[in-house]
Design a protein around this motif. Structure first.
Motif, PDB file in Angstrom:
ATOM      1  N   ILE A 295       0.870  -1.174   0.000  1.00  0.00           N
ATOM      2  CA  ILE A 295       0.000   0.000   0.000  1.00  0.00           C
ATOM      3  C   ILE A 295       0.906   1.222   0.000  1.00  0.00           C
ATOM      4  O   ILE A 295       1.650   1.453   0.945  1.00  0.00           O
ATOM      5  N   CYS A 296       0.826   1.959  -1.077  1.00  0.00           N
ATOM      6  CA  CYS A 296       1.738   3.082  -1.218  1.00  0.00           C
ATOM      7  C   CYS A 296       1.014   4.380  -0.847  1.00  0.00           C
ATOM      8  O   CYS A 296      -0.075   4.653  -1.340  1.00  0.00           O
ATOM      9  N   ASP A 297       1.611   5.132   0.054  1.00  0.00           N
ATOM     10  CA  ASP A 297       1.052   6.430   0.451  1.00  0.00           C
ATOM     11  C   ASP A 297       2.018   7.520   0.002  1.00  0.00           C
ATOM     12  O   ASP A 297       3.093   7.665   0.559  1.00  0.00           O
ATOM     13  N   ALA A 333      10.111   3.754   3.830  1.00  0.00           N
ATOM     14  CA  ALA A 333      10.019   5.118   3.302  1.00  0.00           C
ATOM     15  C   ALA A 333      11.274   5.454   2.509  1.00  0.00           C
ATOM     16  O   ALA A 333      12.296   5.822   3.087  1.00  0.00           O
ATOM     17  N   PRO A 334      11.217   5.294   1.187  1.00  0.00           N
ATOM     18  CA  PRO A 334      12.393   5.598   0.375  1.00  0.00           C
ATOM     19  C   PRO A 334      12.856   7.031   0.585  1.00  0.00           C
ATOM     20  O   PRO A 334      12.048   7.922   0.855  1.00  0.00           O
ATOM     21  N   TYR A 359       3.399  -0.765   4.083  1.00  0.00           N
ATOM     22  CA  TYR A 359       3.208   0.616   3.653  1.00  0.00           C
ATOM     23  C   TYR A 359       4.497   1.107   3.011  1.00  0.00           C
ATOM     24  O   TYR A 359       5.578   1.017   3.612  1.00  0.00           O
ATOM     25  N   LEU A 360       4.359   1.617   1.813  1.00  0.00           N
ATOM     26  CA  LEU A 360       5.481   2.233   1.123  1.00  0.00           C
ATOM     27  C   LEU A 360       5.172   3.727   1.139  1.00  0.00           C
ATOM     28  O   LEU A 360       4.254   4.182   0.458  1.00  0.00           O
ATOM     29  N   VAL A 361       5.894   4.451   1.963  1.00  0.00           N
ATOM     30  CA  VAL A 361       5.541   5.848   2.187  1.00  0.00           C
ATOM     31  C   VAL A 361       6.507   6.771   1.443  1.00  0.00           C
ATOM     32  O   VAL A 361       7.701   6.798   1.711  1.00  0.00           O
TER      33      VAL A 361
END
Ligand SMILES: Cc1ncc(C[n+]2csc(CCOP(=O)(O)OP(=O)(O)O)c2C)c(N)n1
Ligand code: SF4
Lengths: 584, 287
Positions: A295-297, A333-334, A359-361
Motif C-alpha cells: 500500500i503506497c502512500d 520510506a524511500p 506501507y510504502l511511504v
C-alpha cells in the motif's frame, strides 16, 4: 563542485509550463548534465500560478536552492513569486508584446523576446514556450541541438511537421537573442558530458519497481500526488500480463488489490492521505488475513484535504498506528527517487515473505520531482523475487490437520504460515477478518486468540532478525553533530552538509529508509553531542519515535510550510538550532 | 476431479449457527448445488462474503474463501477473478451489506461486468445486528431504529442493476430449492456479472416478509412467458412494485465480460523469479 544553473519557467496553470519545463530538462539530461526539477503548482487546472524549476550541473544535484539564474516569465506574477530568488545578473525572459509591462527588479537583466509573434512565424502561437527555450539556450550558451532531441521525443507521435516547426520556433528564439542581446547577457557555460542519464520522478520509479518486482495487479483511485503511479502502470503493466483498474473509490481499490493478492498475484494500490483514511478500514483485514499487499502512500499536506499540491511528511503516525486494534505491518520510506524503485521491489518481497501489508511511504516532493540517474542505478538484473512460503500440491501435506484440512494460519515457529494459491489441490481454505484459529475459522477461545496474535507478531521478530533494516550514512562518523532524517529530505541534507562544512560545522548525517522495523540508532545518538531530527511536519513524528527508542531528548528542525527543504535554507536552520543551544 | 464433485463437497464441517429455519440455509444449498452442477470443485472456487448473517456463508462452505469487511465483498471478488480468470468466483452478502454500505460497489460491479456471480440474501432486515431496518425494508416496517418505519421507499436492487447496465438480473426464493438452484446455475453460466437477489427470510426479526408472504405472492416468470432477452419487458417487471417475481428477469445474450474487453487471460500469480527479461526497456524509456 561544478557550477550549477538554476532555470525556471512560470505562468498560469494551463500555459503548458510542465511540458515545456520537461522538454528543457530532457535536453539537459541528453547533454549529459545532471538535472533536478521541482514544481510549484496550485490545486486547479486553469488559472493560478505554476512553475517548473530546473537545477542542473555536471555534478549530481539533488536539491533545490534559493537561487534563480534564468527565469522565463509568462506573467508578472512569475517574477513577483520568484523575486527573492533572483540575484544580480539573473536573466528574465519575457514577452514585451504581451499586455503587461514587465517590472524587472534592479540588477536583473530583462530579455524581451516577442515569443508569440516568433512562434506564429514558425507556425503557431502555441509554440511560444519553445521560442523561450531557444532564447534560454542562447543565454545559457547551451547548444540548441540538444533541444532538438527532446522536441522530437515530445512531438514525434504528432508528426514530423510539428517537430520541425518546434525546432524552427526554438531557433527563432535563439536568433532573436543573438541579434538583440548579444552584449548584455552574463556568461554562462553549460558544459556537456558523454553520460547518458535517465530522467524520472518518484512515482515513475515506484511504478517501474512494481513491474520489475512482478506486480501484476494495480487498483487505485486518482489522487494528487499518487496518480502518476497509476498513470505509469496503465498501458505498461499490460505488456507483462497485468492490469490496472480505476476503482470507484479507495475502499474498493484496496479490496480489489486484496482479492488479487489472495489469488496469488503481487498486487498494489497507491493513494495519498485522504485515500489512506478510507483504506484503513480494510487495512486490518489485510493484516489479520495475512495477505501480502503493498500500500503506497504518497504523502501530501494534510489534515483533511489540506494542501493537496504541497509537500508534507505528516502521515508517519498513520502508517505506524492507523487502524483499530493491533496488527503488524512494515513501513518503508524511500529517501531518494532511485530508492523509490529499490524499496518498491523490497516491499513486495517483504510482503510475501512475511505475509503482511507493507506501507510504502513516499512524499509529494519526491513524486513531482524529476531527477537524473545513471541507468545502472536501476539494475534489473539485481531484482530478485522472493515469494516466501508458497505451498503446492506436493508439499501441502505437512500443513494439514488430522482431518486433512489445510491450515493457512499454521502456528509456525517463525510466525510465517504456508500460503496456498487458489487452484492448489487440497488447499481450499477460508480467511477472515474475524479472529480465527489455525484453520482460519472464527474463534473467541482465549488460547487461540493469544496464539494468533503472538504468531502474527512473531513474523515481525523474525523479520527484525533476518532482514537488514539499515540506513545510509554521510559525513564524518565522529562528528559532534548528528543529523537524522527520513524520506525525501536526504538530497537537501547532503547538499546542506557542504554549506555547513564551509561554515565549519562538521556533521554526521543518517538517512533512514525504514520506519518499522527501523535500525537501532541508540549508539549513534549516544555518541553525538547534538542530535537533530529533520522532517517536513510540525510535530516531529520521527523524532518522537527515536526519542522513544533512545530515551534521549532530540532537537528538531521541522518545516511545514508546504514547501520542501532547500539545501541552503536547511543548513541555516541546522546552524540556528545548534546556536540556540549555546545561548540557552 | 469435477465430474465426481457432489454438492456436499462444498460443505464445510462447520455447522451453521443460523437460526433454525433461516432462509440462508436454502440459499446456500442452492449455491453449492449450482457450483457442483456447473462442474466446479472447491479447489477452483473462490467465495467472497461481507458481514452479516449472510456473510457467514464462507465459513459454512468449503472452498477458497475470504470473509471480509462489511459491504466490500464485490471489489474483493473482482480482484480475485481478474488476477486468476481460471477461478470460479461467487460473492455473497446481505441486503444491508450489498445495497447500503456496499451500494456504491454494487453499481460499479454491475457495470464492470466481471465474470462472477453475486448472490444477495435479501431478508429485508439487518439480521446480525438484531433487527434494524435495511435498504429493502418496507416504508412502514417498524424496527428498533425505525419505530414508525423508515418512512422512505425501499431500494429496488433489480432496477439499480438494470440502470447500471446489468447483463444478468434474476431473483429467486430460497425455499423454492429447485428454482433457486436453477437460477443461480444460470447466473454462474452467464458470461459476465450474474446477479441474483434471493428472498431469504429472517425468521427471527422479520415478521412481515415471511415464508408465507413470499409463498403467497411470488409469481414465476416461467409461467408468464417472460422473455429475458427483452430489456423493455424486463424493465416493466422490475418496476412493477406490486409483484414479487422469481426467475431470470433479464439476460443480455451478447454480454462481453470485462476480461474479454480488456484482453485479460493471464493467471497473474505466475511471475518470473526476477525482473522480466526486457525490463531494461522500462528504464531506457526515461532517456
Ligand atoms: C463498518 C461496519 N459497520 C457496521 C457493522 C455492523 N454490522 C454487522 S452486520 C450489519 C448489517 C447486516 O445486514 P445485512 O447485510 O442485511 O445481513 P443479514 O445479517 O441480514 O444477513 C451491520 C450494520 C460492521 N460490521 N461494520
Ligand atoms: S437473525 Fe435472521 S437472518 Fe440471521 S440467522 Fe437468524 S433468521 Fe437468519
Amino acid at each position: 563542485m561544478a557550477e550549477d544553473l538554476n532555470w525556471a519557467i512560470g505562468g498560469e496553470a494551463g500555459d503548458g509550463i510542465d511540458s515545456t519545463g520537461k522538454i528543457f530538462a530532457q535536453a539537459l539530461s541528453r547533454a549529459g548534465r545532471h538535472v533536478f526539477t521541482s514544481k510549484d503548482f496550485a490545486s486547479r487546472i486553469r488559472g493560478g500560478y505554476t512553475a517548473y524549476k530546473i537545477r542542473t550541473s555536471t555534478d549530481r544535484v539533488q536539491s533545490v536552492v534559493d537561487r534563480l539564474d534564468i527565469l522565463v516569465a509568462l506573467t508578472q506574477r512569475t517574477i513577483d513569486e520568484n523575486v527573492d530568488e533572483l540575484h544580480d545578473g539573473s536573466v528574465v525572459i519575457y514577452d514585451g508584446e504581451r499586455s503587461w509591462d514587465a517590472e524587472i527588479p534592479e540588477g536583473v537583466v530583462g530579455v524581451d523576446v516577442p515569443l508569440k509573434s516568433l512562434a506564429e512565424d514558425a507556425g503557431g502561437a502555441i509554440m511560444r514556450n519553445v521560442v523561450a527555450l531557444g532564447a534560454a539556450c542562447e543565454i545559457a550558451s547551451f547548444s540548441i541541438e540538444n533541444l532538438d532531441e527532446a522536441l522530437a521525443k515530445r512531438f514525434s507521435s504528432k508528426g514530423e511537421k510539428l517537430v520541425e516547426n518546434n525546432k524552427q520556433a526554438a531557433r527563432l528564439g535563439q536568433e532573436y537573442v543573438q541579434e538583440h542581446y548579444a552584449e548584455d547577457i552574463p556568461e554562462y557555460s553549460l558544459e556537456e558530458t558523454d553520460e547518458d542519464y535517465v530522467l524520472l520522478n518518484g512515482d515513475e520509479a515506484i511504478g517501474m519497481g512494481a513491474i520489475a518486482a512482478g506486480c501484476r495487479f494495480y487498483a487505485g483511485y486518482p489522487i494528487t500526488p499518487a496518480t502518476d503511479v497509476m498513470e505509469y502502470l496503465t498501458g505498461r503493466i499490460d505488456q507483462y500480463g497485468g492490469h490496472v483498474v480505476q476503482a470507484e473509490d479507495e475502499l474498493s481499490a484496496i479490496n480489489m488489490a486484496l482479492g488479487a493478492a489472495r489469488s496469488g498475484a503481487r498486487a498494489m494500490t497507491a493513494t495519498s492521505g485522504p485515500g489512506i483514511d478510507l483504506m484503513t478500514e480494510t487495512f486490518g483485514l489485510v493484516a489479520t488475513s495475512e495477505t501480502p499487499l503493498v500500500i503506497c502512500d504518497v504523502m501530501r499536506s494534510g489534515p483533511s484535504t489540506g494542501m493537496p499540491t504541497k509537500q508534507e511528511q505528516g502521515d508517519l503516525n498513520m502508517a505506524l498506528y492507523g487502524g483499530h486494534g493491533e496488527v503488524p505491518r512494515f513501513v518503508l520510506a524511500p529517501t531518494t527517487i532511485a530508492e523509490c524503485f529499490h524499496k518498491t521491489v523490497e516491499a513486495f518481497n517483504l510482503a510475501e515473505k512475511y505475509q503482511l501489508p507493507v506501507y510504502l511511504v513516499s512524499d509529494l516532493a519526491m513524486a513531482v520531482t524529476e531527477q537524473t540517474f545513471r541507468p545502472e542505478e536501476f539494475d534489473m538484473d539485481e531484482v530478485e523475487v522472493e515469494r516466501g512460503n508458497v505451498v503446492d500440491e506436493d508439499d501441502i501435506d505437512q500443513y494439514l490437520d488430522e482431518q486433512d484440512r489445510f491450515q493457512p494460519h499454521y502456528d509456525a515457529a517463525d510466525g510465517v504460515s504456508p500460503r496456498a494459491f487458489p487452484g492448489t489441490e487440497g488447499g481450499a481454505h477460508m480467511s477472515t477478518g474475524l479472529e480465527h484459529n489455525e484453520l482460519g475459522r472464527r474463534t473467541e477461545d482465549t488460547e487461540e486468540r493469544v496464539k494468533q496474535v503472538d504468531k502474527r507478531n512473531r513474523k515481525v521478530e523474525t523479520a527484525q532478525r533476518e532482514e537488514a533494516w539499515d540506513y545510509r550514512e554521510y559525513g564524518d562518523a565522529d562528528a559532534d553533530t548528528l543529523v537524522i532524517s527520513w524520506g525525501s529530505n536526504e538530497g537537501a541534507m547532503v547538499e546542506a552538509m557542504e554549506y555547513l562544512d564551509d561554515e565549519g560545522v562538521d556533521v554526521r548525517f543518517i538517512s533512514v529508509p525504514y520506519i518499522f522495523p527501523r535500525p537501532d540508532l541508540t549508539d549513534a545518538v549516544e555518541a553525538a553531542e547534538e542530535v537533530i531530527v529533520v522532517e517536513c511536519n510540525e510535530q516531529g513524528q520521527f523524532a518522537d519515535l527515536l526519542e522513544r527508542d533512545t530515551l534521549t531528548r532530540l532537537k528538531r528542525v521541522n518545516k511545514y510550510t508546504g514547501v520542501r527543504f532547500k539545501a541552503d535554507e536547511l543548513a541555516d536552520d541546522i546552524k540556528a538550532e545548534l546556536e540556540a543551544e549555546v545561548t540557552a | 476431479m469435477s465430474s465426481e464433485v457432489r454438492f456436499t463437497d462444498f460443505k464445510s464441517d462447520k455447522q451453521p449457527t443460523w437460526c433454525p429455519g433461516c432462509g440462508d440455509f436454502g440459499t446456500m444449498n442452492g449455491m453449492m448445488k449450482a457450483l457442483a452442477e456447473t462442474g466446479n470443485d472447491p479447489d477452483n472456487t473462490f467465495v467472497c462474503a461481507g458481514i452479516g448473517c449472510s456473510g457467514k456463508i464462507g465459513t459454512y462452505m468449503h472452498s477458497y474463501a475470504l470473509h471480509g469487511v462489511h459491504g466490500r465483498a464485490l471489489p474483493v471478488g473482482t480482484g480475485v477473478k481478474l488476477a486468476n480468470p481460471d477461478l470460479e468466483v461467487m460473492v455473497a452478502g446481505g441486503d444491508g451489506d450489498g445495497y447500503s454500505i456496499g451500494a456504491g460497489h454494487f453499481i460499479h460491479a454491475v457495470r464492470r461486468n466481471v465474470d462472477m456471480t453475486y448472490v444477495v440474501m435479501d431478508n429485508r432486515i439487518y439480521g446480525l445486528t438484531k433487527g434494524q431496518a435495511s435498504p429493502t425494508s418496507r416504508e412502514d416496517f417498524e424496527t428498533s431504529t425505525t419505530p414508525e418505519g423508515p418512512k422512505q421507499p425501499p431500494v429496488n436492487p433489480l432496477a439499480l442493476a438494470l440502470a447500471a447496465g446489468g447483463t444478468f438480473i434474476a431473483q429467486s426464493f430460497s425455499s423454492d430449492a429447485q428454482r433457486h438452484t436453477e437460477i443461480v446455475k444460470r447466473a454462474v453460466e452467464h458470461d459476465g456479472f450474474g446477479f441474483v437477489n434471493v428472498y431469504s427470510p429472517c425468521v427471527t426479526f422479520n415478521d412481515v416478509d415471511t415464508y408465507d408472504y413470499f409463498r403467497d405472492s411470488i409469481v414465476d416468470l416461467d409461467d408468464e412467458d417472460h422473455d429475458p432477452s427483452d430489456r423493455d419487458a424486463a424493465k416493466e417487471k422490475i418496476l412493477d412494485a406490486d409483484k414479487e417475481y422469481q426467475g431470470v428477469i433479464y439476460e443480455d445474450e451478447n454480454s462481453v465480460p470485462y476480461s474479454d474487453l480488456h484482453g485479460l487471460d493471464a493467471n497473474m500469480s505466475e511471475i518470473p523469479d526476477g525482473a522480466p527479461e526486457d525490463a531494461m526497456d522500462l528504464v531506457r524509456e526515461f532517456y
